[in-house]
Design a protein around this motif. Structure first.
Motif, mmCIF file in Angstrom:
data_model
loop_
_atom_site.group_PDB
_atom_site.id
_atom_site.type_symbol
_atom_site.label_atom_id
_atom_site.label_comp_id
_atom_site.label_asym_id
_atom_site.label_seq_id
_atom_site.Cartn_x
_atom_site.Cartn_y
_atom_site.Cartn_z
ATOM 1 N N LYS A 97 -1.310 2.568 -10.597
ATOM 2 C CA LYS A 97 -2.682 2.683 -10.085
ATOM 3 C C LYS A 97 -3.022 1.550 -9.129
ATOM 4 C CE LYS A 97 -4.592 5.313 -13.903
ATOM 5 N NZ LYS A 97 -5.561 5.339 -15.009
ATOM 6 N N ILE A 98 -2.606 0.353 -9.477
ATOM 7 C CA ILE A 98 -2.878 -0.799 -8.611
ATOM 8 C C ILE A 98 -2.106 -0.650 -7.305
ATOM 9 C CG2 ILE A 98 -2.746 -3.317 -8.415
ATOM 10 C CD1 ILE A 98 -2.876 -3.382 -11.520
ATOM 11 N N ARG A 99 -0.839 -0.189 -7.406
ATOM 12 C CA ARG A 99 -0.018 0.035 -6.214
ATOM 13 C C ARG A 99 -0.661 1.086 -5.307
ATOM 14 N NH1 ARG A 99 4.515 0.274 -8.471
ATOM 15 N NH2 ARG A 99 4.461 2.434 -9.085
ATOM 16 N N ALA A 100 -1.193 2.147 -5.898
ATOM 17 C CA ALA A 100 -1.835 3.211 -5.102
ATOM 18 C C ALA A 100 -3.011 2.664 -4.293
ATOM 19 C CB ALA A 100 -2.293 4.344 -6.010
ATOM 20 N N LYS A 101 -3.694 1.697 -4.850
ATOM 21 C CA LYS A 101 -4.862 1.121 -4.166
ATOM 22 C C LYS A 101 -4.473 0.149 -3.053
ATOM 23 C CE LYS A 101 -9.154 -1.346 -5.124
ATOM 24 N NZ LYS A 101 -10.030 -1.879 -6.176
ATOM 25 N N TYR A 102 -3.474 -0.687 -3.295
ATOM 26 C CA TYR A 102 -3.180 -1.776 -2.357
ATOM 27 C C TYR A 102 -1.896 -1.608 -1.539
ATOM 28 C CZ TYR A 102 -6.795 -4.286 -4.924
ATOM 29 O OH TYR A 102 -7.968 -4.658 -5.498
ATOM 30 N N LYS A 117 -3.855 -9.200 -3.094
ATOM 31 C CA LYS A 117 -4.782 -8.523 -4.003
ATOM 32 C C LYS A 117 -4.022 -7.714 -5.051
ATOM 33 C CE LYS A 117 -8.753 -8.372 -0.960
ATOM 34 N NZ LYS A 117 -9.712 -7.540 -0.203
ATOM 35 N N PHE A 118 -2.928 -7.083 -4.634
ATOM 36 C CA PHE A 118 -2.089 -6.344 -5.574
ATOM 37 C C PHE A 118 -1.572 -7.272 -6.662
ATOM 38 C CE2 PHE A 118 2.284 -5.347 -6.833
ATOM 39 C CZ PHE A 118 2.105 -4.111 -7.441
#
Length: 119
Positions: A65-70, A104-105
């Protein structure tokens, strides 16, 4: 190293620095101190891969999920490259936007790991 002055927030400078040096809290870092052979420093995600920064940034299911965002938005501009090429482009600090999103990631991953450890 432009990121030292471009990343305005200390936690992002620290996160990017630790990512570049592979010195973030991980099985890889812990293994260095405990003299565990690198090939045995596997990620807890169950992938049978070493928990390296490129694994975390590009493949680890725990950070999806974090990877998808950043990270994923950055990879769309680099389509068709190897994971090694993706990683090198993400960590090289040539683009302020890329550097900021990688920082940020890493900061988000670190916060998530701390929450999991403290719960």
């Amino acid at each position: 190293m432009a990121y030292l002055s471009q990343l305005e927030t200390y936690k992002f400078r620290k996160a990017f620095t630790l990512a570049r040096c592979e010195a973030f809290p991980s099985v890889v870092l812990e293994g260095r101190f405990k003299s565990i052979p690198r090939e045995q420093r596997l990620c807890p995600c169950g992938s049978d891969e070493i928990e390296s920064i490129d694994h975390m940034m590009l493949r680890c299911s725990r950070h999806k999920k974090i990877r998808a965002k950043y990270i994923t938005p950055l990879l769309k501009d680099m389509a068709g490259q190897s994971d090694s090429d993706y990683y090198n482009q993400l960590i090289i600090d040539q683009s302020r936007t890329t550097t900021e999103l990688v920082a940020k990631f890493r900061a988000a991953c670190h916060s998530r790991q701390n929450r999991l450890l403290n719960s």
